[in-house]
Write an enzyme that holds these catalytic residues in place. Sequence first.
Site, PDB file in Angstrom:
ATOM      1  N   THR A 146       0.830  -1.215   0.000  1.00 24.90           N
ATOM      2  CA  THR A 146       0.000   0.000   0.000  1.00 24.90           C
ATOM      3  C   THR A 146       0.857   1.255   0.000  1.00 24.90           C
ATOM      4  O   THR A 146       0.459   2.291  -0.532  1.00 24.90           O
ATOM      5  CB  THR A 146      -0.931  -0.025   1.237  1.00 24.90           C
ATOM      6  OG1 THR A 146      -1.803  -1.149   1.102  1.00 24.90           O
ATOM      7  CG2 THR A 146      -1.758   1.234   1.361  1.00 24.90           C
ATOM      8  N   THR A 197       1.697  -4.395   4.302  1.00 26.95           N
ATOM      9  CA  THR A 197       1.531  -4.735   5.724  1.00 26.95           C
ATOM     10  C   THR A 197       1.093  -6.183   5.932  1.00 26.95           C
ATOM     11  O   THR A 197       1.339  -6.758   6.987  1.00 26.95           O
ATOM     12  CB  THR A 197       0.471  -3.817   6.377  1.00 26.95           C
ATOM     13  OG1 THR A 197      -0.755  -3.950   5.644  1.00 26.95           O
ATOM     14  CG2 THR A 197       0.902  -2.369   6.402  1.00 26.95           C
ATOM     15  N   ASP A 198       0.429  -6.782   4.920  1.00 28.47           N
ATOM     16  CA  ASP A 198      -0.231  -8.069   5.142  1.00 28.47           C
ATOM     17  C   ASP A 198       0.711  -9.200   5.553  1.00 28.47           C
ATOM     18  O   ASP A 198       0.367 -10.012   6.413  1.00 28.47           O
ATOM     19  CB  ASP A 198      -1.023  -8.486   3.894  1.00 28.47           C
ATOM     20  CG  ASP A 198      -2.268  -7.625   3.697  1.00 28.47           C
ATOM     21  OD1 ASP A 198      -2.680  -6.953   4.661  1.00 28.47           O
ATOM     22  OD2 ASP A 198      -2.823  -7.618   2.583  1.00 28.47           O
ATOM     23  N   SER A 204       1.489  -7.560  -0.949  1.00 32.41           N
ATOM     24  CA  SER A 204       2.209  -8.578  -0.158  1.00 32.41           C
ATOM     25  C   SER A 204       1.323  -9.750   0.266  1.00 32.41           C
ATOM     26  O   SER A 204       1.826 -10.761   0.746  1.00 32.41           O
ATOM     27  CB  SER A 204       2.886  -7.959   1.067  1.00 32.41           C
ATOM     28  OG  SER A 204       1.991  -7.788   2.130  1.00 32.41           O
TER      29      SER A 204
HETATM   30  N1  ASP Z   1      -2.584  -5.684   0.723  1.00 33.08           N
HETATM   31  C1  ASP Z   1      -1.558  -4.698   1.035  1.00 33.08           C
HETATM   32  C2  ASP Z   1      -0.220  -5.407   1.051  1.00 33.08           C
HETATM   33  O1  ASP Z   1       0.045  -6.118   1.987  1.00 33.08           O
HETATM   34  C3  ASP Z   1      -1.871  -4.082   2.334  1.00 33.08           C
HETATM   35  C4  ASP Z   1      -0.903  -3.059   2.823  1.00 33.08           C
HETATM   36  O2  ASP Z   1       0.189  -2.877   2.353  1.00 33.08           O
HETATM   37  O3  ASP Z   1      -1.298  -2.395   3.806  1.00 33.08           O
HETATM   38  O4  ASP Z   1       0.560  -5.272   0.130  1.00 33.08           O
END
Ligand code: ASP
Length: 320
Positions: free
Chosen positions: A14, A93-94, A60
């Site tokens: 993100t 973050t995932d 991710s």
């Molecule tokens: N789906 C995103 C990822 O993990 C979520 C994020 O980065 O907050 O790439």
Amino acid sequence: MGVEKIVVLGTGGTIAGLAAPAADSRVYVAAQKPVAELVTGLAAPSGFELLSEQVAQIDSKDMDLAVWQKLLQRCVHWLAQADVRGLVITHGTDTLEETAFLLQTVLAPRKPVVLTCAMRPADAADADGPQNLRDALVVAATAGAQGVLAVCAGRIFGAQDVQKVHSSRLDAFSAGEAGDVGRVHQGHVDRQRDWPQPREPQEMLLEVLLRASALPRVEIVLSHAAACGATVDMLVDPAAAARFGVPPVRGLVLAGTGGGTVHHELEAALRRAQAGGVRVLRSTRCNDGFLQPRPKDEFPVAAGLSAVKARLALMLELLH
Ligand code: ASP
């Protein structure tokens, strides 16, 4: 030695996401903006030069072995340069906690490797990525900083303990009872715990991992009310694996209830799996608290590890 460098490796997430034209930051696509653009205009910590390199560009949630292999290779390359003080990795973050754990387990570096991320896309009016990236650079430039760390919302976490605990809050991570390594506030690090400890690099493991065409198959089984043991029987059935064209299961991680307890139906099925040669590790589905090994433990405890980290640890062990 010339000017010391901090290298920012981009993997997507993100933090590199862009919202739909209406600029509604709840609707966006992760992994759009090149890392070179994320660092453009950011001041390097005083006395340092910033370099950047795009290693991958993924959401991710889709992290896989190929991206991990490339990231490991680039980390090894840059960490070996005498004029590189540390690395920053922009990441979704995932699965940030899994990448952090993998890098610490395999590399346990003497230099800092700081993962950072964002909960809002790069083009949101109130994007959190730029500040997280600035904070991560501060940590990477801090004298004495070492090991794999994560920085989000002004907090610094160790790779062993970091976990995403909130699906939308900017302050989405926690280190549970282990506690934060420290905080970054207005360009300064206030440290509360030791940095993650360096180890001799796991050269054999690194070599095997870089050559691997797949990771040993380890699945996570969650214990819950009204559980059904057949779920485990089906998972470890080699004929079922063959039917779907996947390798047979070599390990199972139990995300048990509370202190690692398990529904009696699942317990019986896990016992059958273990008797059939499948490795079974026990963790808990709780976010906080540590499991203690107990006398006569049927299923060994993955001490201090969440289910996803226990799974990675078991995959690395089986690979080794
Ligand atoms: N789906 C995103 C990822 O993990 C979520 C994020 O980065 O907050 O790439």
